[in-house]
Design an enzyme around this catalytic site. Structure first.
Site, PDB file in Angstrom:
ATOM      1  N   HIS A  31      -4.353  -2.614  12.811  1.00 51.28           N
ATOM      2  CA  HIS A  31      -3.778  -3.137  11.573  1.00 51.28           C
ATOM      3  C   HIS A  31      -2.335  -2.635  11.388  1.00 51.28           C
ATOM      4  O   HIS A  31      -1.752  -2.808  10.310  1.00 51.28           O
ATOM      5  CB  HIS A  31      -4.694  -2.654  10.435  1.00 51.28           C
ATOM      6  CG  HIS A  31      -4.558  -3.353   9.135  1.00 51.28           C
ATOM      7  ND1 HIS A  31      -4.221  -2.686   7.987  1.00 51.28           N
ATOM      8  CD2 HIS A  31      -4.730  -4.627   8.779  1.00 51.28           C
ATOM      9  CE1 HIS A  31      -4.202  -3.545   6.975  1.00 51.28           C
ATOM     10  NE2 HIS A  31      -4.502  -4.726   7.433  1.00 51.28           N
TER      11      HIS A  31
ATOM     12  N   ASP B 172       3.664  12.980  -8.179  1.00 51.89           N
ATOM     13  CA  ASP B 172       4.550  13.892  -8.934  1.00 51.89           C
ATOM     14  C   ASP B 172       6.019  13.484  -8.858  1.00 51.89           C
ATOM     15  O   ASP B 172       6.904  14.331  -8.939  1.00 51.89           O
ATOM     16  CB  ASP B 172       4.431  15.333  -8.400  1.00 51.89           C
ATOM     17  CG  ASP B 172       3.103  15.973  -8.784  1.00 51.89           C
ATOM     18  OD1 ASP B 172       2.350  15.371  -9.573  1.00 51.89           O
ATOM     19  OD2 ASP B 172       2.830  17.080  -8.279  1.00 51.89           O
TER      20      ASP B 172
ATOM     21  N   ASP C 194      15.979   1.391  19.367  1.00 56.10           N
ATOM     22  CA  ASP C 194      16.667   2.583  19.869  1.00 56.10           C
ATOM     23  C   ASP C 194      17.266   3.430  18.742  1.00 56.10           C
ATOM     24  O   ASP C 194      17.627   4.577  18.962  1.00 56.10           O
ATOM     25  CB  ASP C 194      17.739   2.198  20.907  1.00 56.10           C
ATOM     26  CG  ASP C 194      18.453   0.913  20.541  1.00 56.10           C
ATOM     27  OD1 ASP C 194      17.855  -0.170  20.673  1.00 56.10           O
ATOM     28  OD2 ASP C 194      19.599   0.990  20.074  1.00 56.10           O
TER      29      ASP C 194
ATOM     30  N   LYS D 290       0.854  -1.176   0.000  1.00 64.63           N
ATOM     31  CA  LYS D 290       0.000   0.000   0.000  1.00 64.63           C
ATOM     32  C   LYS D 290       0.893   1.230   0.000  1.00 64.63           C
ATOM     33  O   LYS D 290       1.462   1.583   1.031  1.00 64.63           O
ATOM     34  CB  LYS D 290      -0.881   0.027   1.254  1.00 64.63           C
ATOM     35  CG  LYS D 290      -1.610  -1.286   1.573  1.00 64.63           C
ATOM     36  CD  LYS D 290      -1.320  -1.728   2.986  1.00 64.63           C
ATOM     37  CE  LYS D 290      -1.735  -3.120   3.354  1.00 64.63           C
ATOM     38  NZ  LYS D 290      -2.384  -4.014   2.472  1.00 64.63           N
TER      39      LYS D 290
HETATM   40  C1  LIG Z   1      -3.159  -9.699   7.335  1.00 70.41           C
HETATM   41  O1  LIG Z   1      -3.635 -10.882   7.810  1.00 70.41           O
HETATM   42  C2  LIG Z   1      -5.023 -10.992   7.864  1.00 70.41           C
HETATM   43  C3  LIG Z   1      -5.367 -12.284   8.523  1.00 70.41           C
HETATM   44  O2  LIG Z   1      -4.735 -13.347   7.907  1.00 70.41           O
HETATM   45  C4  LIG Z   1      -5.589 -10.929   6.473  1.00 70.41           C
HETATM   46  O3  LIG Z   1      -7.005 -11.011   6.506  1.00 70.41           O
HETATM   47  C5  LIG Z   1      -5.214  -9.634   5.881  1.00 70.41           C
HETATM   48  O4  LIG Z   1      -5.594  -9.593   4.540  1.00 70.41           O
HETATM   49  C6  LIG Z   1      -3.732  -9.434   5.979  1.00 70.41           C
HETATM   50  N1  LIG Z   1      -3.385  -8.129   5.723  1.00 70.41           N
HETATM   51  C7  LIG Z   1      -3.845  -6.952   5.473  1.00 70.41           C
HETATM   52  C8  LIG Z   1      -5.168  -6.665   4.887  1.00 70.41           C
HETATM   53  O5  LIG Z   1      -3.126  -6.023   5.723  1.00 70.41           O
END
Ligand SMILES: *[C@@H]1O[C@H](CO)[C@@H](O)[C@H](O)[C@H]1NC(C)=O
Ligand SMILES: *[C@@H]1O[C@H](CO)[C@@H](O)[C@H](O)[C@H]1NC(C)=O
Ligand SMILES: *[C@@H]1O[C@H](CO)[C@@H](O)[C@H](O)[C@H]1NC(C)=O
Ligand SMILES: *[C@@H]1O[C@H](CO)[C@@H](O)[C@H](O)[C@H]1NC(C)=O
Ligand SMILES: *[C@@H]1O[C@H](CO)[C@@H](O)[C@H](O)[C@H]1NC(C)=O
Ligand SMILES: *[C@@H]1O[C@H](CO)[C@@H](O)[C@H](O)[C@H]1NC(C)=O
Length: 438
Positions: free
Chosen positions: A364, A157, A371, A152
């Protein structure tokens, strides 16, 4: 021609160290600004002064700055209530992002690389953007690596970038806890992230992965020779890592190597906030144990007495096996012997109404702070994300202690401590039952 002469003059004068070096009328490069950005889910409140601009604001800002191009690498698109079959007022931020981007798609170059949509995934956003003039390529990771395009990031630019945990999903702006970074006015780093984007772009039209990658994808900046530049006026060394290894052109540090080296380099603490943590492959059949990261944590905890803290997410969809491995890691704790690994679970509470929003109300985050280093990534921490899934990370090394502003490292540390000390986090104990918690 003028540009060429400028460089050749510069070269000549600097070589001869001429005291009468003429004043050149080329302006100095603008200062590079890095900003941590966050999405804090509706209703979450911290007893802390640590706050950062929202990811929503950051994306709006980036679109506001855009004059010629916006390139976005994305997992999936779900920015509207329509996509999720909800009637949530908090989807309005996502809808604003989508409409603004659609509007810009007719005016400048908007390119989107996205993981090839699977079965039931909504595609309305992509259709709208396509119809508005955006260029879209789907990357068939399932065919290419048996993984997904999970990255992501934005490149605007060829000058500004965003990278972080938030998906192109309205829930990532108001109902899921996310963390990312925006770097403004940094063409060098933007050009480098642009190379990772171009790799996805090429793969969007291709059924195989180039090997080796053409030299235009190669980079000079990696863990051994990072880009040196002032970030918010603090001397910093910076690079971008990428996964899977088959997507890394010459010079690129694979994401796993980056994580292991950041841990190796730590002298007093390693704080990690990730959604999923598993010393296994998550999606492979037959099952496979994969403990590269787990072993490194136990090793630096034991050999260097580094204090390790993991803040992991617990929600309805968490696989129970994760808790067994977390308890195992948390048992490496005996202050008398200098062992100090601790694990807590972060739970985003949900009201009955918020519970109805599918796949929301979770932390998420995907970052690590030591450090010395701030590491901001896009991957869950289990084997698949380093072997077959496409992800990337920004690694900022700020060892300078004199700084007019708080360093990114110290800001990220404050975010971690805010969350760790909040009453949304609970220690993993041997007899704890996750069913009561999340
Ligand atoms: C991270 O893991 C979860 C659970 O397995 C999954 O649903 C997800 O798509 C993964 N990552 C994301 C969306 O960042
Ligand atoms: C980039 O630098 C220019 C020139 O210094 C400045 O005017 C502009 O505000 C900066 N952009 C951002 C987004 O910080
Ligand atoms: C908030 O933090 C302050 C200072 O750390 C503390 O004194 C206070 O009791 C806290 N309040 C709550 C509601 O936790
Ligand atoms: C802590 O949790 C209680 C309920 O469990 C809540 O009422 C309170 O607002 C929370 N405080 C903070 C600072 O998160
Ligand atoms: C975009 O629209 C064109 C037709 O205008 C279509 O051929 C193409 O498949 C669409 N691309 C995507 C990714 O939807
Ligand atoms: C961070 O920078 C210092 C000083 O330049 C260097 O010694 C160290 O290896 C770097 N750490 C990482 C993980 O790149």
């Amino acid at each position: 021609l003028i540009v060429f002469m400028y460089f050749s003059d510069e070269y000549k004068y600097s070589k001869s160290l001429s005291p009468s070096r003429p004043v050149l009328s080329v302006p100095p490069p603008p200062p590079v600004r890095i900003v941590l950005v966050e999405s804090i889910p509706e209703g979450l409140e911290f007893n802390s002064s640590t706050t950062h601009p929202t990811i929503f604001k950051a994306w709006l800002n980036l679109m506001g700055e855009a004059r010629s191009s916006i390139d976005i690498a994305s997992f999936y698109w779900s920015l509207t209530n329509k996509d999720t079959g909800t009637h949530e007022p908090t989807a309005n931020q996502g809808e604003t992002i989508l409409n603004t981007l659609a509007d810009l798609s007719g005016k400048l170059s908007v390119r989107i690389a996205v993981n090839t949509p699977q079965g039931s995934q909504p595609q309305g956003d992509l259709r709208l953007l396509n119809n508005s003039g955006a260029d879209i390529r789907t990357v068939n990771m399932k065919e290419l690596t048996s993984g997904v395009l999970h990255t992501k990031f934005w490149v605007v630019d060829k000058k500004h970038i965003y990278i972080g945990s938030a998906n192109m999903d309205w829930r990532s702006l108001t109902q899921v806890k996310e963390l990312g970074a925006v770097v403004y006015n940094c063409s060098c780093l933007a050009a480098d992230l642009g190379k990772i984007f171009e790799a996805y772009w090429l793969l969007g039209d291709s059924e195989s992965i180039p090997s080796p990658w053409p030299s235009s994808f190669a980079t000079l900046y990696n863990k051994d020779t990072p880009l040196q530049l002032p970030l918010n006026s603090t001397p910093s060394s910076v690079y971008l890592s990428s996964s899977p290894p088959s997507f890394c052109a010459a010079g690129r540090t694979p994401d796993l190597q980056s994580i292991l080296s950041v841990m190796e380099d730590a002298e007093s603490f390693i704080y990690i906030a990730v959604m999923n943590y598993l010393p296994t492959m998550e999606f492979s059949h037959p099952k496979r144990y994969w403990a590269d990261i787990d072993t490194q944590l136990r090793r630096v905890g034991y050999e260097k007495r580094v204090k390790v803290r993991l803040l992991i997410s617990c929600w309805a969809s968490t696989k129970p096996v994760m808790f067994s491995f977390l308890k195992s890691l948390a048992s490496v704790y005996d202050p008398k012997s200098g062992l100090d690994i601790q694990v807590r679970l972060f739970v985003v509470p949900a009201s009955p109404k918020q519970k109805e929003i599918p796949f929301a109300r979770v932390n998420h985050n995907k970052y690590m702070v030591t450090d010395k280093i701030a590491y901001i990534g896009t991957s869950n921490w289990s084997g698949d994300y380093f072997v077959s899934t496409a992800g990337s990370a920004l690694v900022v090394n700020q060892t300078a202690s004199v700084s007019p502003e708080p360093t990114v490292q110290s800001q990220l540390r404050a975010v971690f401590e805010r969350d760790w000390d909040s009453n949304y986090s609970t220690p993993v104990a041997q007899h704890f039952n996750h069913k009561h918690l999340c």
